[in-house]
Motif scaffolding. Structure first.
Motif, PDB file in Angstrom:
ATOM      1  N   SER A  40       0.807  -1.230   0.000  1.00  0.00           N
ATOM      2  CA  SER A  40       0.000   0.000   0.000  1.00  0.00           C
ATOM      3  C   SER A  40       0.838   1.277   0.000  1.00  0.00           C
ATOM      4  N   LYS A  41       2.047   1.213   0.551  1.00  0.00           N
ATOM      5  CA  LYS A  41       2.917   2.385   0.706  1.00  0.00           C
ATOM      6  C   LYS A  41       2.269   3.495   1.541  1.00  0.00           C
ATOM      7  N   TYR A  42       1.456   3.108   2.551  1.00  0.00           N
ATOM      8  CA  TYR A  42       0.816   4.062   3.459  1.00  0.00           C
ATOM      9  C   TYR A  42       1.690   4.403   4.671  1.00  0.00           C
ATOM     10  N   GLY A  43       2.905   3.864   4.733  1.00  0.00           N
ATOM     11  CA  GLY A  43       3.743   4.041   5.917  1.00  0.00           C
ATOM     12  C   GLY A  43       3.939   5.479   6.342  1.00  0.00           C
ATOM     13  N   ALA A  44       4.308   6.349   5.425  1.00  0.00           N
ATOM     14  CA  ALA A  44       4.542   7.762   5.768  1.00  0.00           C
ATOM     15  C   ALA A  44       3.254   8.423   6.240  1.00  0.00           C
ATOM     16  N   GLN A  45       2.150   8.087   5.612  1.00  0.00           N
ATOM     17  CA  GLN A  45       0.858   8.658   6.007  1.00  0.00           C
ATOM     18  C   GLN A  45       0.466   8.198   7.416  1.00  0.00           C
ATOM     19  N   ILE A  46       0.703   6.944   7.726  1.00  0.00           N
ATOM     20  CA  ILE A  46       0.419   6.425   9.069  1.00  0.00           C
ATOM     21  C   ILE A  46       1.298   7.128  10.097  1.00  0.00           C
ATOM     22  N   ASP A  47       2.585   7.292   9.792  1.00  0.00           N
ATOM     23  CA  ASP A  47       3.524   7.900  10.736  1.00  0.00           C
ATOM     24  C   ASP A  47       3.240   9.368  11.014  1.00  0.00           C
ATOM     25  N   ARG A  48       2.499  10.057  10.164  1.00  0.00           N
ATOM     26  CA  ARG A  48       2.169  11.468  10.395  1.00  0.00           C
ATOM     27  C   ARG A  48       1.139  11.662  11.509  1.00  0.00           C
ATOM     28  N   HIS A  49       0.493  10.610  11.943  1.00  0.00           N
ATOM     29  CA  HIS A  49      -0.518  10.735  13.000  1.00  0.00           C
ATOM     30  C   HIS A  49       0.138  10.984  14.354  1.00  0.00           C
ATOM     31  N   ASP A  50      -0.614  11.658  15.218  1.00  0.00           N
ATOM     32  CA  ASP A  50      -0.122  11.932  16.569  1.00  0.00           C
ATOM     33  C   ASP A  50       0.024  10.652  17.377  1.00  0.00           C
ATOM     34  N   PHE A  51      -0.929   9.752  17.223  1.00  0.00           N
ATOM     35  CA  PHE A  51      -0.932   8.477  17.934  1.00  0.00           C
ATOM     36  C   PHE A  51      -1.058   7.349  16.920  1.00  0.00           C
ATOM     37  N   VAL A  52      -0.237   6.319  17.094  1.00  0.00           N
ATOM     38  CA  VAL A  52      -0.324   5.136  16.237  1.00  0.00           C
ATOM     39  C   VAL A  52      -0.484   3.921  17.148  1.00  0.00           C
ATOM     40  N   PHE A  53      -1.632   3.285  17.035  1.00  0.00           N
ATOM     41  CA  PHE A  53      -1.957   2.087  17.808  1.00  0.00           C
ATOM     42  C   PHE A  53      -1.653   0.866  16.949  1.00  0.00           C
ATOM     43  N   ARG A  54      -0.870  -0.055  17.477  1.00  0.00           N
ATOM     44  CA  ARG A  54      -0.538  -1.300  16.767  1.00  0.00           C
ATOM     45  C   ARG A  54      -1.209  -2.457  17.489  1.00  0.00           C
ATOM     46  N   MET A  55      -1.875  -3.284  16.697  1.00  0.00           N
ATOM     47  CA  MET A  55      -2.650  -4.390  17.242  1.00  0.00           C
ATOM     48  C   MET A  55      -1.819  -5.673  17.323  1.00  0.00           C
ATOM     49  N   PRO A  68       4.138  -6.936  13.165  1.00  0.00           N
ATOM     50  CA  PRO A  68       5.519  -6.553  12.859  1.00  0.00           C
ATOM     51  C   PRO A  68       5.596  -5.262  12.044  1.00  0.00           C
ATOM     52  N   VAL A  69       6.609  -4.476  12.310  1.00  0.00           N
ATOM     53  CA  VAL A  69       6.843  -3.240  11.564  1.00  0.00           C
ATOM     54  C   VAL A  69       7.901  -3.486  10.489  1.00  0.00           C
ATOM     55  N   GLU A  70       9.009  -4.090  10.876  1.00  0.00           N
ATOM     56  CA  GLU A  70      10.076  -4.404   9.910  1.00  0.00           C
ATOM     57  C   GLU A  70       9.821  -5.784   9.341  1.00  0.00           C
ATOM     58  N   PRO A  71       9.990  -5.987   8.096  1.00  0.00           N
ATOM     59  CA  PRO A  71      10.484  -5.111   7.046  1.00  0.00           C
ATOM     60  C   PRO A  71       9.373  -4.418   6.264  1.00  0.00           C
ATOM     61  N   TYR A  72       8.266  -4.107   6.917  1.00  0.00           N
ATOM     62  CA  TYR A  72       7.080  -3.583   6.233  1.00  0.00           C
ATOM     63  C   TYR A  72       6.834  -2.098   6.464  1.00  0.00           C
ATOM     64  N   ALA A  73       7.807  -1.365   6.981  1.00  0.00           N
ATOM     65  CA  ALA A  73       7.605   0.033   7.372  1.00  0.00           C
ATOM     66  C   ALA A  73       7.098   0.905   6.225  1.00  0.00           C
ATOM     67  N   GLU A  74       7.508   0.626   5.015  1.00  0.00           N
ATOM     68  CA  GLU A  74       7.034   1.417   3.877  1.00  0.00           C
ATOM     69  C   GLU A  74       5.510   1.314   3.726  1.00  0.00           C
ATOM     70  N   ASP A  75       4.948   0.177   4.116  1.00  0.00           N
ATOM     71  CA  ASP A  75       3.500  -0.046   4.009  1.00  0.00           C
ATOM     72  C   ASP A  75       2.751   0.235   5.306  1.00  0.00           C
ATOM     73  N   GLY A 108       4.202   1.825   8.237  1.00  0.00           N
ATOM     74  CA  GLY A 108       4.789   2.859   9.074  1.00  0.00           C
ATOM     75  C   GLY A 108       5.749   2.280  10.086  1.00  0.00           C
ATOM     76  N   ALA A 109       6.483   3.155  10.741  1.00  0.00           N
ATOM     77  CA  ALA A 109       7.460   2.739  11.750  1.00  0.00           C
ATOM     78  C   ALA A 109       7.110   3.262  13.138  1.00  0.00           C
ATOM     79  N   LYS A 110       6.252   4.266  13.203  1.00  0.00           N
ATOM     80  CA  LYS A 110       5.906   4.904  14.476  1.00  0.00           C
ATOM     81  C   LYS A 110       4.926   4.030  15.269  1.00  0.00           C
ATOM     82  N   THR A 111       5.159   3.940  16.570  1.00  0.00           N
ATOM     83  CA  THR A 111       4.242   3.244  17.476  1.00  0.00           C
ATOM     84  C   THR A 111       4.156   4.051  18.755  1.00  0.00           C
TER      85      THR A 111
END
Length: 85
Positions: free
Chosen positions: A30-45, A49-56, A58-61
């Motif tokens: 999806s390449k939504y990683g940067a868009q997800i990381d722009r949020h103030d809060f990122v909830f991960r369920m 895993p984030v790596e190696p999928y950060a481009e899709d 995001g990396a922020k948690t």
């Protein structure tokens, strides 16, 4: 998705934003990683895993959310626990 997020930001610019990221394969490619990381809060369920999928995905948690199966604390009522990262 992008249009909905942009509309929500314009309608309440002072409100913090959040993204809830699950552990399905829906975001692969999806390449939504940067868009997800722009949020103030990122909830991960459920320890998704984030790596190696950060481009899709995001990396922020900021928060991890676990169902009773992933938290290792079985609760018969299906309670979900939220804890800050």
């Amino acid at each position: 998705l992008s249009e909905n997020l942009a509309h929500m930001r314009q309608s309440s610019p002072a409100a913090p934003s959040c993204a809830v990221v699950g552990n399905s394969q829906n975001l692969n490619g999806s390449k939504y990683g940067a868009q997800i990381d722009r949020h103030d809060f990122v909830f991960r369920m459920n320890s998704a895993p984030v790596e190696p999928y950060a481009e899709d995905v995001g990396a922020k948690t900021t928060h991890h959310v676990f169902s009773h199966f992933y938290a290792g604390n079985y609760r018969p009522n299906g309670e979900i626990r939220i804890r800050p990262y």
